[in-house]
Scaffold this active site. Structure first.
Site, mmCIF file in Angstrom:
data_model
loop_
_atom_site.group_PDB
_atom_site.id
_atom_site.type_symbol
_atom_site.label_atom_id
_atom_site.label_comp_id
_atom_site.label_asym_id
_atom_site.label_seq_id
_atom_site.Cartn_x
_atom_site.Cartn_y
_atom_site.Cartn_z
ATOM 1 N N LYS A 169 0.863 -1.233 0.046
ATOM 2 C CA LYS A 169 0.294 -0.127 0.056
ATOM 3 C C LYS A 169 0.850 1.231 -0.004
ATOM 4 C CE LYS A 169 -2.271 -1.338 3.822
ATOM 5 N NZ LYS A 169 -1.546 -2.712 4.155
ATOM 6 N N ARG A 188 -10.904 -0.431 7.931
ATOM 7 C CA ARG A 188 -10.389 -1.569 8.335
ATOM 8 C C ARG A 188 -11.636 -2.436 8.993
ATOM 9 N NH1 ARG A 188 -4.100 -2.494 8.783
ATOM 10 N NH2 ARG A 188 -3.596 -0.402 8.043
ATOM 11 N N ARG A 206 11.663 -5.483 5.154
ATOM 12 C CA ARG A 206 11.392 -3.747 4.895
ATOM 13 C C ARG A 206 12.233 -3.110 5.831
ATOM 14 N NH1 ARG A 206 5.526 -1.732 5.432
ATOM 15 N NH2 ARG A 206 5.506 -3.060 7.329
ATOM 16 N N ARG A 243 10.537 -0.894 11.505
ATOM 17 C CA ARG A 243 9.367 -0.524 12.314
ATOM 18 C C ARG A 243 9.232 -1.389 13.550
ATOM 19 N NH1 ARG A 243 4.177 0.079 8.458
ATOM 20 N NH2 ARG A 243 3.283 -1.394 10.127
ATOM 21 N N ARG A 247 -0.765 -9.549 12.728
ATOM 22 C CA ARG A 247 -1.523 -8.274 11.930
ATOM 23 C C ARG A 247 -2.406 -9.063 10.878
ATOM 24 N NH1 ARG A 247 3.765 -5.376 10.816
ATOM 25 N NH2 ARG A 247 2.929 -4.411 9.289
HETATM 26 P P1 AP5 Z 1 4.732 -1.397 1.959
HETATM 27 O O1 AP5 Z 1 4.499 -0.734 0.668
HETATM 28 O O2 AP5 Z 1 5.482 -0.859 3.074
HETATM 29 O O3 AP5 Z 1 3.467 -2.375 2.448
HETATM 30 P P2 AP5 Z 1 2.050 -1.821 3.245
HETATM 31 O O4 AP5 Z 1 0.917 -2.353 2.563
HETATM 32 O O5 AP5 Z 1 2.165 -0.337 3.366
HETATM 33 O O6 AP5 Z 1 2.538 -2.599 4.453
HETATM 34 P P3 AP5 Z 1 2.061 -1.889 6.002
HETATM 35 O O7 AP5 Z 1 2.884 -2.848 6.950
HETATM 36 O O8 AP5 Z 1 2.437 -0.547 6.351
HETATM 37 O O9 AP5 Z 1 0.742 -2.174 6.364
HETATM 38 P P4 AP5 Z 1 -0.156 -2.318 7.585
HETATM 39 O O10 AP5 Z 1 -1.508 -2.191 7.186
HETATM 40 O O11 AP5 Z 1 0.285 -3.654 8.242
HETATM 41 O O12 AP5 Z 1 0.282 -1.306 8.484
HETATM 42 P P5 AP5 Z 1 -0.064 0.183 8.976
HETATM 43 O O13 AP5 Z 1 1.058 0.968 9.196
HETATM 44 O O14 AP5 Z 1 -1.263 0.599 7.910
HETATM 45 O O15 AP5 Z 1 5.667 -2.629 1.289
HETATM 46 C C1 AP5 Z 1 6.122 -3.635 2.357
HETATM 47 C C2 AP5 Z 1 7.548 -4.114 1.728
HETATM 48 O O16 AP5 Z 1 7.462 -4.802 0.454
HETATM 49 C C3 AP5 Z 1 8.568 -3.033 1.472
HETATM 50 O O17 AP5 Z 1 9.814 -3.327 1.996
HETATM 51 C C4 AP5 Z 1 8.294 -2.851 0.022
HETATM 52 O O18 AP5 Z 1 9.719 -2.295 -0.522
HETATM 53 C C5 AP5 Z 1 8.166 -4.283 -0.480
HETATM 54 N N1 AP5 Z 1 7.460 -4.208 -1.446
HETATM 55 C C6 AP5 Z 1 6.186 -3.284 -1.830
HETATM 56 N N2 AP5 Z 1 5.745 -3.700 -2.894
HETATM 57 C C7 AP5 Z 1 6.260 -4.828 -3.516
HETATM 58 C C8 AP5 Z 1 6.359 -5.330 -4.667
HETATM 59 N N3 AP5 Z 1 5.377 -5.375 -5.602
HETATM 60 N N4 AP5 Z 1 7.407 -6.423 -4.916
HETATM 61 C C9 AP5 Z 1 8.285 -6.694 -4.098
HETATM 62 N N5 AP5 Z 1 8.269 -5.713 -2.807
HETATM 63 C C10 AP5 Z 1 7.563 -4.928 -2.561
HETATM 64 O O19 AP5 Z 1 -0.859 -0.235 10.519
HETATM 65 C C11 AP5 Z 1 -0.042 -0.568 11.575
HETATM 66 C C12 AP5 Z 1 -0.620 -0.830 12.634
HETATM 67 O O20 AP5 Z 1 -1.709 0.348 12.902
HETATM 68 C C13 AP5 Z 1 -2.036 -1.760 12.382
HETATM 69 O O21 AP5 Z 1 -1.490 -3.244 12.882
HETATM 70 C C14 AP5 Z 1 -3.110 -1.367 13.476
HETATM 71 O O22 AP5 Z 1 -2.472 -1.771 14.875
HETATM 72 C C15 AP5 Z 1 -3.046 -0.095 13.387
HETATM 73 N N6 AP5 Z 1 -3.936 0.610 12.482
HETATM 74 C C16 AP5 Z 1 -3.649 0.829 11.236
HETATM 75 N N7 AP5 Z 1 -4.700 1.679 10.561
HETATM 76 C C17 AP5 Z 1 -5.885 1.206 11.428
HETATM 77 C C18 AP5 Z 1 -7.165 1.382 11.264
HETATM 78 N N8 AP5 Z 1 -7.863 1.753 10.153
HETATM 79 N N9 AP5 Z 1 -7.899 0.985 12.271
HETATM 80 C C19 AP5 Z 1 -7.416 0.534 13.558
HETATM 81 N N10 AP5 Z 1 -5.934 0.218 13.630
HETATM 82 C C20 AP5 Z 1 -5.247 0.721 12.671
#
Ligand code: AP5
Length: 291
Positions: free
Chosen positions: A88, A164, A199, A228, A239
């Site tokens: 994402k 979510r 990552r 992170r 997660r």
């Molecule tokens: P990256 O682009 O960083 O992936 P991402 O989908 O953004 O991953 P996140 O871990 O940030 O998502 P998440 O939903 O777990 O975390 P969030 O911060 O939202 O890519 C990942 C890796 O893969 C990178 O190294 C990249 O280089 C590589 N990559 C990317 N694309 C690639 C490709 N095509 N091919 C090869 N490699 C690739 O949430 C964190 C926490 O916050 C949650 O667990 C929850 O506790 C809380 N939270 C967040 N949103 C909410 C909500 N709406 N409600 C309640 N709690 C919430």
């Protein structure tokens, strides 16, 4: 497969329906995707200015610039969803660079609260460490407030990782926020763990790297990369569990505007599919407004 006006044949859709600083994509991706738990090291002004100049030059040459005829006549409202590490944030860097939308990532907003040591941040961290959803009392107003700011209203928004749960989706609709498109990145589970563990984030530029798939360009960048706090194999499994429990209920609320993209492909290929869906959306919206 049903045809959708936003898609080309290589993109799937669940159901057809209707229609910091100004960094550039290559050198300095979206600083809003910074892990806010990290300290931000500011560059000297001269360096930033010349970096901006280089960025502008790069952007002029780049095919990632929208031609004026392709510009949306009204701001786009886009949501992007997917499992942890489905890409994402990576795609948001590419989308905002081309479409100049305001990137609003729920995870980034929460990490900013954690870094600030606020009461909300302290509470949020307990849930984030367990891989659970942070309670709506904290998240809902945080996202609503950011969406209501003038830059989001004027430029359009790209909402990352929100909603979510069905309660978050319902709240969003009740506040009058209705997306044009809901992008779902689909990636098999075994790939996700590998992506999370590898990552790394650059605290200076906010750029997302992967030790194998997207390694840092220089030794200097490599030396300052950070990880992170929730990027461990154990935590990503939690997660993922949370994601799997909630994804269907959210999807069902946006079924008619959902575009499913295979996120296991190389990032530029994934972006090409999203880009195609977005330009089709813009054409549709512009055509509707013109009538
Ligand atoms: P990256 O682009 O960083 O992936 P991402 O989908 O953004 O991953 P996140 O871990 O940030 O998502 P998440 O939903 O777990 O975390 P969030 O911060 O939202 O890519 C990942 C890796 O893969 C990178 O190294 C990249 O280089 C590589 N990559 C990317 N694309 C690639 C490709 N095509 N091919 C090869 N490699 C690739 O949430 C964190 C926490 O916050 C949650 O667990 C929850 O506790 C809380 N939270 C967040 N949103 C909410 C909500 N709406 N409600 C309640 N709690 C919430």
């Amino acid at each position: 497969m049903a045809s959708c006006p936003y898609l080309n044949s290589s993109t799937m859709i669940s159901k057809p329906k209707h229609p910091n600083a100004s960094f550039c994509l290559h050198d300095f991706p979206n600083p809003q995707h910074l892990s806010s738990s990290l300290s931000f090291t500011a560059s000297p002004i001269g360096t930033v200015k010349s970096a901006r100049r280089r960025c502008r030059e790069t952007n002029r040459r780049s095919s990632l610039i929208l031609a004026s005829t392709d510009k949306p006549r009204e701001p786009l409202k886009i949501m992007i969803s997917g499992a942890p590490a489905s890409g994402k944030g990576t795609q948001c860097e590419l989308i905002t660079s081309k479409y100049d939308l305001v990137h609003i990532a729920a995870g980034d907003l929460l990490r900013a609260e954690v870094a600030a040591g606020s009461a909300n941040g302290k509470q949020a961290k307990e849930y984030m460490e367990k891989g659970q959803l942070v309670p709506d009392e904290i998240v809902v107003m945080m996202v609503k407030d950011r969406l209501s700011q003038s830059d989001s209203t004027e430029k359009g928004w790209l909402l990352d990782g929100y909603p979510r749960s069905s309660s978050q989706a319902t709240a969003l609709q009740a506040f009058g926020f209705h997306p044009d498109l809901f992008i779902l990145l689909e990636v098999p589970q075994e790939i996700l763990v590998d992506r999370v563990v590898g990552r790394r984030l650059d605290p200076v530029t906010g750029r997302i790297y992967h030790l194998t798939y997207s390694p840092p360009e220089t030794e200097e960048i490599a030396a300052r990369l950070t990880q992170r706090f929730d990027d461990t194999e154990e935590k990503v499994k939690l997660r993922l569990q949370t994601h799997n429990q909630n994804v269907e209920s959210v999807l069902s609320m946006f079924e008619e505007i959902t575009v499913k993209v295979d996120g296991s492909l190389p990032k530029d290929v994934v972006f090409a599919k999203i880009d195609s869906a977005l330009s089709n959306l813009i054409n549709q919206k512009n055509a509707t407004l013109a009538t």
